[in-house]
Design a protein around this motif. Structure first.
Motif, PDB file in Angstrom:
ATOM      1  N   ALA A 182       0.847  -1.192   0.000  1.00  0.00           N
ATOM      2  CA  ALA A 182       0.000   0.000   0.000  1.00  0.00           C
ATOM      3  C   ALA A 182       0.885   1.245   0.000  1.00  0.00           C
ATOM      4  N   PRO A 183       1.020   1.946  -1.126  1.00  0.00           N
ATOM      5  CA  PRO A 183       1.898   3.118  -1.145  1.00  0.00           C
ATOM      6  C   PRO A 183       1.459   4.203  -0.173  1.00  0.00           C
ATOM      7  N   GLY A 184       0.185   4.237   0.178  1.00  0.00           N
ATOM      8  CA  GLY A 184      -0.306   5.248   1.101  1.00  0.00           C
ATOM      9  C   GLY A 184       0.240   5.122   2.502  1.00  0.00           C
ATOM     10  N   PHE A 185       0.629   3.916   2.927  1.00  0.00           N
ATOM     11  CA  PHE A 185       1.202   3.746   4.264  1.00  0.00           C
ATOM     12  C   PHE A 185       2.476   4.582   4.402  1.00  0.00           C
ATOM     13  N   ARG A 186       3.343   4.486   3.412  1.00  0.00           N
ATOM     14  CA  ARG A 186       4.621   5.200   3.455  1.00  0.00           C
ATOM     15  C   ARG A 186       4.400   6.708   3.366  1.00  0.00           C
ATOM     16  N   ARG A 187       3.443   7.092   2.555  1.00  0.00           N
ATOM     17  CA  ARG A 187       3.113   8.516   2.458  1.00  0.00           C
ATOM     18  C   ARG A 187       2.610   9.044   3.798  1.00  0.00           C
ATOM     19  N   GLU A 188       1.756   8.268   4.468  1.00  0.00           N
ATOM     20  CA  GLU A 188       1.255   8.702   5.769  1.00  0.00           C
ATOM     21  C   GLU A 188       2.381   8.803   6.782  1.00  0.00           C
ATOM     22  N   LEU A 189       3.344   7.871   6.720  1.00  0.00           N
ATOM     23  CA  LEU A 189       4.487   7.941   7.619  1.00  0.00           C
ATOM     24  C   LEU A 189       5.287   9.215   7.367  1.00  0.00           C
ATOM     25  N   ALA A 190       5.568   9.520   6.112  1.00  0.00           N
ATOM     26  CA  ALA A 190       6.346  10.724   5.790  1.00  0.00           C
ATOM     27  C   ALA A 190       5.627  11.975   6.294  1.00  0.00           C
ATOM     28  N   LEU A 191       4.329  12.030   6.132  1.00  0.00           N
ATOM     29  CA  LEU A 191       3.564  13.191   6.600  1.00  0.00           C
ATOM     30  C   LEU A 191       3.549  13.286   8.115  1.00  0.00           C
ATOM     31  N   ARG A 192       3.655  12.147   8.792  1.00  0.00           N
ATOM     32  CA  ARG A 192       3.610  12.133  10.252  1.00  0.00           C
ATOM     33  C   ARG A 192       4.771  12.931  10.862  1.00  0.00           C
ATOM     34  N   PHE A 193       5.888  13.039  10.147  1.00  0.00           N
ATOM     35  CA  PHE A 193       7.029  13.794  10.654  1.00  0.00           C
ATOM     36  C   PHE A 193       6.780  15.296  10.631  1.00  0.00           C
ATOM     37  N   ALA A 194       5.819  15.728   9.813  1.00  0.00           N
ATOM     38  CA  ALA A 194       5.469  17.156   9.723  1.00  0.00           C
ATOM     39  C   ALA A 194       6.708  18.010   9.470  1.00  0.00           C
TER      40      ALA A 194
END
Length: 277
Positions: free
Chosen positions: A164-176
């Protein structure tokens, strides 16, 4: 707009062979020696000095590949996690010393995660398996991120087993943080598509969108991590390049081939197809 300018991911030993090609086009370059176990615990300054010697006159976009062997971003062992965290800090220090603006790190998401996250939801005060993994990764990478922000280095998270490519995207966004963005390895995405049911490679590009800052270009057959030159495997390169060209930014684009000697063949194929130059 196609064709796109292409660079390469190379070991320092390969820089003399491709120096003129890199500098004449001021192409994207990723120096990969720092992924090798032992380099960041040894004389990495010497590796930096040797690379800089070969790159006199190079003004293209520059990155490095950070450590990843046994360096899980979501390390749960409280004794080992600080060691992993320190190694990423050293990686950022090496990138800064080289004058690089990016460091590639590996996604923590596995095939097992995809099939089992749903079986481990939040329960009472216990976070879901997904949230727990995200929290561990954010905490472990915090020291390296602080150093990266100070040095002007962007950490780019590369897909490995990701379904799921969205998992990694959500992780990257989590760092803000503007210092965390995404990387796509086309061969890894193609393997995940063919072997484990992930979307095709161009979907990974579209999902990453404005977060995509770096791409490893390599072809594969969907069964193994081949690192073949584009045109040798079964990646739909026209779809991939159209998706990249549609982005509002231009990510670093580097050929990451098992045999650096295949770079001329890769470039010839991309040029014939009107995709790269």
């Amino acid at each position: 707009m196609l064709p796109l300018k292409i660079g390469a991911a190379l070991m320092v030993a390969d820089l003399p062979r491709y120096r003129d090609w890199l500098i004449d086009g001021q192409r994207d370059l990723e120096v990969q020696d720092f992924l090798r176990p032992g380099v960041l615990t040894g004389d990495w300054q010497g590796v930096v000095a040797e690379a800089r010697r070969h790159l006199d006159g190079f003004e293209g976009r520059l990155g490095i590949h950070g450590p990843f062997y046994d360096m899980a971003l979501d390390m749960a062992d409280v004794d080992i996690a600080p060691i992993v965290a320190r190694r990423f800090v050293t990686g950022v220090e090496a990138a800064a010393a080289l004058g690089a603006s990016q460091m590639v790190i590996h996604s923590p998401f596995t095939t097992w995660d995809w099939f089992n996250f749903g079986d481990n939801p939040q329960s009472g005060n216990r976070p879901s398996a997904f949230e727990a993994k995200m929290e561990r990764a954010v905490a472990l990478l915090a020291p390296a991120l602080a150093r990266a922000e100070a040095e002007g280095v962007t950490l780019v998270i590369e897909n490995i087993e990701d379904i799921a490519p969205g998992f990694r995207r959500e992780l990257a966004l989590r760092f803000a943080s503007d210092a965390v963005r995404l990387s796509i390895d086309t061969g890894h995405a193609h393997y995940a598509h063919c072997a484990t049911g992930a979307p095709p490679v161009d979907y990974f590009v579209t999902d990453a969108g404005a977060m995509l800052a770096h791409v490893h270009l390599q072809d594969a057959d969907g069964f193994a991590d081949r690192h073949w030159p584009p045109g040798r495997g079964t990646v739909n390169w026209h779809a991939v390049f159209r998706a990249i060209a549609a982005l509002p930014q231009r990510p670093h684009l580097v050929l990451e081939l098992r045999d650096a000697g295949d770079i001329p063949a890769a470039m010839s194929w991309l040029e014939r197809e009107g995709l790269g130059h």
